[in-house]
Design a protein around this motif. Structure first.
Motif, mmCIF file in Angstrom:
data_model
loop_
_atom_site.group_PDB
_atom_site.id
_atom_site.type_symbol
_atom_site.label_atom_id
_atom_site.label_comp_id
_atom_site.label_asym_id
_atom_site.label_seq_id
_atom_site.Cartn_x
_atom_site.Cartn_y
_atom_site.Cartn_z
ATOM 1 N N TYR A 1 0.823 -1.204 0.000
ATOM 2 C CA TYR A 1 0.000 0.000 0.000
ATOM 3 C C TYR A 1 0.859 1.257 0.000
ATOM 4 O O TYR A 1 2.050 1.234 0.313
ATOM 5 C CB TYR A 1 -0.923 0.017 1.234
ATOM 6 C CG TYR A 1 -1.861 -1.153 1.315
ATOM 7 C CD1 TYR A 1 -2.863 -1.327 0.369
ATOM 8 C CD2 TYR A 1 -1.742 -2.098 2.339
ATOM 9 C CE1 TYR A 1 -3.736 -2.402 0.443
ATOM 10 C CE2 TYR A 1 -2.605 -3.177 2.417
ATOM 11 C CZ TYR A 1 -3.600 -3.324 1.465
ATOM 12 O OH TYR A 1 -4.455 -4.389 1.530
ATOM 13 N N PHE B 1 0.839 5.049 1.781
ATOM 14 C CA PHE B 1 0.235 5.849 2.835
ATOM 15 C C PHE B 1 0.587 7.314 2.605
ATOM 16 O O PHE B 1 1.759 7.657 2.434
ATOM 17 C CB PHE B 1 0.717 5.378 4.206
ATOM 18 C CG PHE B 1 0.241 3.999 4.554
ATOM 19 C CD1 PHE B 1 -0.940 3.816 5.253
ATOM 20 C CD2 PHE B 1 0.970 2.877 4.159
ATOM 21 C CE1 PHE B 1 -1.395 2.540 5.563
ATOM 22 C CE2 PHE B 1 0.526 1.597 4.458
ATOM 23 C CZ PHE B 1 -0.655 1.430 5.161
ATOM 24 N N ARG C 1 -4.046 8.668 4.815
ATOM 25 C CA ARG C 1 -4.923 7.728 4.126
ATOM 26 C C ARG C 1 -4.104 6.626 3.449
ATOM 27 O O ARG C 1 -2.924 6.824 3.133
ATOM 28 C CB ARG C 1 -5.773 8.454 3.064
ATOM 29 C CG ARG C 1 -6.584 9.628 3.588
ATOM 30 C CD ARG C 1 -7.549 9.235 4.697
ATOM 31 N NE ARG C 1 -8.545 8.263 4.261
ATOM 32 C CZ ARG C 1 -9.767 8.607 3.810
ATOM 33 N NH1 ARG C 1 -10.113 9.884 3.731
ATOM 34 N NH2 ARG C 1 -10.645 7.683 3.472
ATOM 35 N N ARG C 2 -4.739 5.491 3.221
ATOM 36 C CA ARG C 2 -4.080 4.354 2.582
ATOM 37 C C ARG C 2 -4.584 4.181 1.151
ATOM 38 O O ARG C 2 -5.794 4.163 0.910
ATOM 39 C CB ARG C 2 -4.367 3.071 3.365
ATOM 40 C CG ARG C 2 -3.566 1.862 2.893
ATOM 41 C CD ARG C 2 -4.065 0.605 3.585
ATOM 42 N NE ARG C 2 -5.369 0.186 3.049
ATOM 43 C CZ ARG C 2 -6.113 -0.779 3.582
ATOM 44 N NH1 ARG C 2 -5.713 -1.383 4.689
ATOM 45 N NH2 ARG C 2 -7.273 -1.114 3.034
ATOM 46 N N TYR C 3 -3.641 4.069 0.209
ATOM 47 C CA TYR C 3 -3.969 3.904 -1.207
ATOM 48 C C TYR C 3 -3.389 2.592 -1.722
ATOM 49 O O TYR C 3 -2.468 2.033 -1.125
ATOM 50 C CB TYR C 3 -3.401 5.068 -2.027
ATOM 51 C CG TYR C 3 -3.974 6.423 -1.667
ATOM 52 C CD1 TYR C 3 -5.014 6.983 -2.407
ATOM 53 C CD2 TYR C 3 -3.476 7.143 -0.579
ATOM 54 C CE1 TYR C 3 -5.537 8.230 -2.083
ATOM 55 C CE2 TYR C 3 -3.997 8.387 -0.249
ATOM 56 C CZ TYR C 3 -5.032 8.921 -0.999
ATOM 57 O OH TYR C 3 -5.554 10.149 -0.669
ATOM 58 N N PRO D 1 -8.500 6.428 -1.909
ATOM 59 C CA PRO D 1 -7.904 5.482 -0.962
ATOM 60 C C PRO D 1 -8.677 4.172 -0.896
ATOM 61 O O PRO D 1 -9.815 4.069 -1.365
ATOM 62 C CB PRO D 1 -7.975 6.243 0.369
ATOM 63 C CG PRO D 1 -9.084 7.220 0.203
ATOM 64 C CD PRO D 1 -9.095 7.609 -1.244
ATOM 65 N N ASN D 2 -8.041 3.172 -0.283
ATOM 66 C CA ASN D 2 -8.698 1.886 -0.092
ATOM 67 C C ASN D 2 -8.749 1.500 1.381
ATOM 68 O O ASN D 2 -8.837 0.313 1.726
ATOM 69 C CB ASN D 2 -7.992 0.797 -0.905
ATOM 70 C CG ASN D 2 -6.553 0.542 -0.455
ATOM 71 O OD1 ASN D 2 -6.091 1.103 0.543
ATOM 72 N ND2 ASN D 2 -5.836 -0.306 -1.192
ATOM 73 N N ASP D 3 -8.720 2.505 2.265
ATOM 74 C CA ASP D 3 -8.743 2.228 3.691
ATOM 75 C C ASP D 3 -10.171 1.974 4.173
ATOM 76 O O ASP D 3 -11.143 2.089 3.418
ATOM 77 C CB ASP D 3 -8.071 3.354 4.482
ATOM 78 C CG ASP D 3 -8.624 4.738 4.130
ATOM 79 O OD1 ASP D 3 -9.800 4.844 3.707
ATOM 80 O OD2 ASP D 3 -7.885 5.729 4.263
ATOM 81 N N GLU D 4 -10.304 1.635 5.453
ATOM 82 C CA GLU D 4 -11.610 1.257 5.988
ATOM 83 C C GLU D 4 -12.632 2.379 5.876
ATOM 84 O O GLU D 4 -13.819 2.126 5.639
ATOM 85 C CB GLU D 4 -11.459 0.819 7.449
ATOM 86 C CG GLU D 4 -10.711 -0.491 7.623
ATOM 87 C CD GLU D 4 -11.363 -1.640 6.864
ATOM 88 O OE1 GLU D 4 -12.608 -1.731 6.874
ATOM 89 O OE2 GLU D 4 -10.628 -2.432 6.241
ATOM 90 N N GLN D 5 -12.186 3.615 6.059
ATOM 91 C CA GLN D 5 -13.118 4.739 5.956
ATOM 92 C C GLN D 5 -13.737 4.815 4.566
ATOM 93 O O GLN D 5 -14.955 4.974 4.424
ATOM 94 C CB GLN D 5 -12.403 6.051 6.274
ATOM 95 C CG GLN D 5 -13.309 7.279 6.194
ATOM 96 C CD GLN D 5 -12.577 8.570 6.539
ATOM 97 O OE1 GLN D 5 -11.492 8.540 7.131
ATOM 98 N NE2 GLN D 5 -13.155 9.697 6.185
ATOM 99 N N SER E 1 -7.195 -3.360 -5.658
ATOM 100 C CA SER E 1 -6.914 -3.574 -4.247
ATOM 101 C C SER E 1 -7.563 -4.855 -3.734
ATOM 102 O O SER E 1 -8.747 -5.090 -3.982
ATOM 103 C CB SER E 1 -7.428 -2.396 -3.410
ATOM 104 O OG SER E 1 -6.786 -1.190 -3.761
ATOM 105 N N VAL F 1 -9.200 -5.882 -1.107
ATOM 106 C CA VAL F 1 -9.886 -5.456 0.118
ATOM 107 C C VAL F 1 -11.228 -6.155 0.302
ATOM 108 O O VAL F 1 -11.977 -5.813 1.206
ATOM 109 C CB VAL F 1 -10.089 -3.916 0.099
ATOM 110 C CG1 VAL F 1 -8.749 -3.194 0.171
ATOM 111 C CG2 VAL F 1 -10.877 -3.479 -1.141
#
Length: 344
Positions: free
Chosen positions: A56, A58, A62-64, A75-79, A140, A142
């Motif tokens: 990933y 960062f 945020r995570r991408y 991004p591909n984070d939980e949010q 991603s 996810v």
């Protein structure tokens, strides 16, 4: 017959009535029945998710995605994944619990969900169509591990030559993929090649430029500026964000027939008088407000070269606009579907 593609949607502050979708009546911005109140609170081969494609990037908290870093700007984070699931629920309300509008066969065999995100649409389609093998692709990994036996996920870049067997899919689906591709017509041509004769394509997309029918979205207002900035960043990036205004024409250009476009207005907030629009507005506001930072942070900082503090200040202006009940903003949403001819 396709309508002429719109290259530059109207962004003036004067009231503009959609010629197809009826104007929305303003009502009380109250909701005593809702359970949710947003005011509270570079390989090109398809790769199985069993492989180790999980690096990933960062940035700005945020995570991408790391696979083909920078190809997609959200991004591909939980949010952001939570926002995607919220959008799924919102679309079920809008389409009255239908996952799609294309008249696909009762027993499809192969369904492809491009840019599947959390995989929620693909999972629901697999549950609904036991006859079908549903494949969801994304940059991603996810998606959940426990899914219906007729559903699987793969890492894939849909912007390059597709590796699926030509003529193998009954249905190819896209949803909320602004900024994903530089050439949508070429992507639709890859879909055309992959779909069986008589099969279907469908694309759901929201236009990012808020409007109003009563002039309350004024030039220079945060909502108006949001639309201008998104279009500017997309143009600079070489990936148009005017997709919703051109989908119908591009799908027809790719060779599909029996193309149908349905237009919807997505109110930002609970201001419409109509009960269904009020509910949709509640969810769309939450989807927009919770997702705006992830949606735009990379565009503002990487593409338009803003600093982090400047971007956060703008998001603060937008949050104030969401709370302004005198502003009756909405965004356009289109659902377009079409069929591959039986003889090609």
């Amino acid at each position: 017959m396709a309508s002429e593609p719109v290259q530059d949607p109207v962004t003036a502050g004067a009231p503009v009535a959609d010629p197809i979708v009826a104007p929305m009546e303003v009502g009380d911005d109250e909701d005593n029945d809702s359970a949710y109140d947003p005011e509270d609170g570079n390989a090109s081969d398809t790769t199985s998710l069993s492989s180790s494609v999980s690096k990933y990037r960062f940035e700005n908290g945020r995570r991408y995605h790391g696979y083909k870093d920078g190809l997609y700007m959200q991004p591909n984070d939980e949010q952001q994944l939570s926002v995607q699931d919220m959008g799924h629920h919102m679309m079920l309300i809008l389409l009255e619990n239908e996952l799609h509008l294309a008249p696909i066969s009762e027993n499809p065999q192969r369904i492809l969900d491009v840019g599947t995100g959390t995989g929620i649409w693909a999972i629901d389609m697999a549950d609904q169509h036991k006859s079908a093998q549903v494949v969801g692709t994304d940059l991603s990994p996810v998606q959940p591990a426990f899914v219906p036996p007729n559903c699987k996920f793969e890492i894939d870049d849909a912007s390059v030559l597709w590796t699926f067997t030509p003529g193998s899919m009954d249905f190819v689906f896209f949803r909320f993929m602004l900024g994903s591709f530089s050439d949508w017509t070429e992507v639709y041509r890859e879909a055309f090649k992959t779909i069986k004769p008589g099969g279907w394509i469908e694309h759901h997309e929201v236009a990012p430029d808020p409007k109003s029918e009563d002039g309350t979205v004024t030039p220079g207002s945060p909502f108006h500026r949001w639309g201008d900035l998104i279009f500017e960043a997309g143009d600079k990036l070489g990936k148009t964000y005017r997709t919703a205004y051109n989908t119908e024409a591009w799908i027809e250009e790719a060779g599909f027939i029996n193309v149908v476009e349905k237009k919807y207005k997505m109110p930002i907030g609970r201001w419409p008088a109509d009960a269904k629009l009020k509910e949709i507005g509640m969810w769309f506001r939450a989807y927009f407000e919770d997702g705006m930072e992830g949606y735009a942070m990379a565009l503002l900082t990487r593409v338009l070269e803003w600093d982090f503090i400047e971007a956060q200040a703008f998001f603060g202006q937008l949050r104030a606009a969401f709370k302004d009940k005198k502003t009756h903003a909405y965004c356009n949403l289109t659902v377009v579907y079409g069929q591959k001819p039986l003889a090609t």
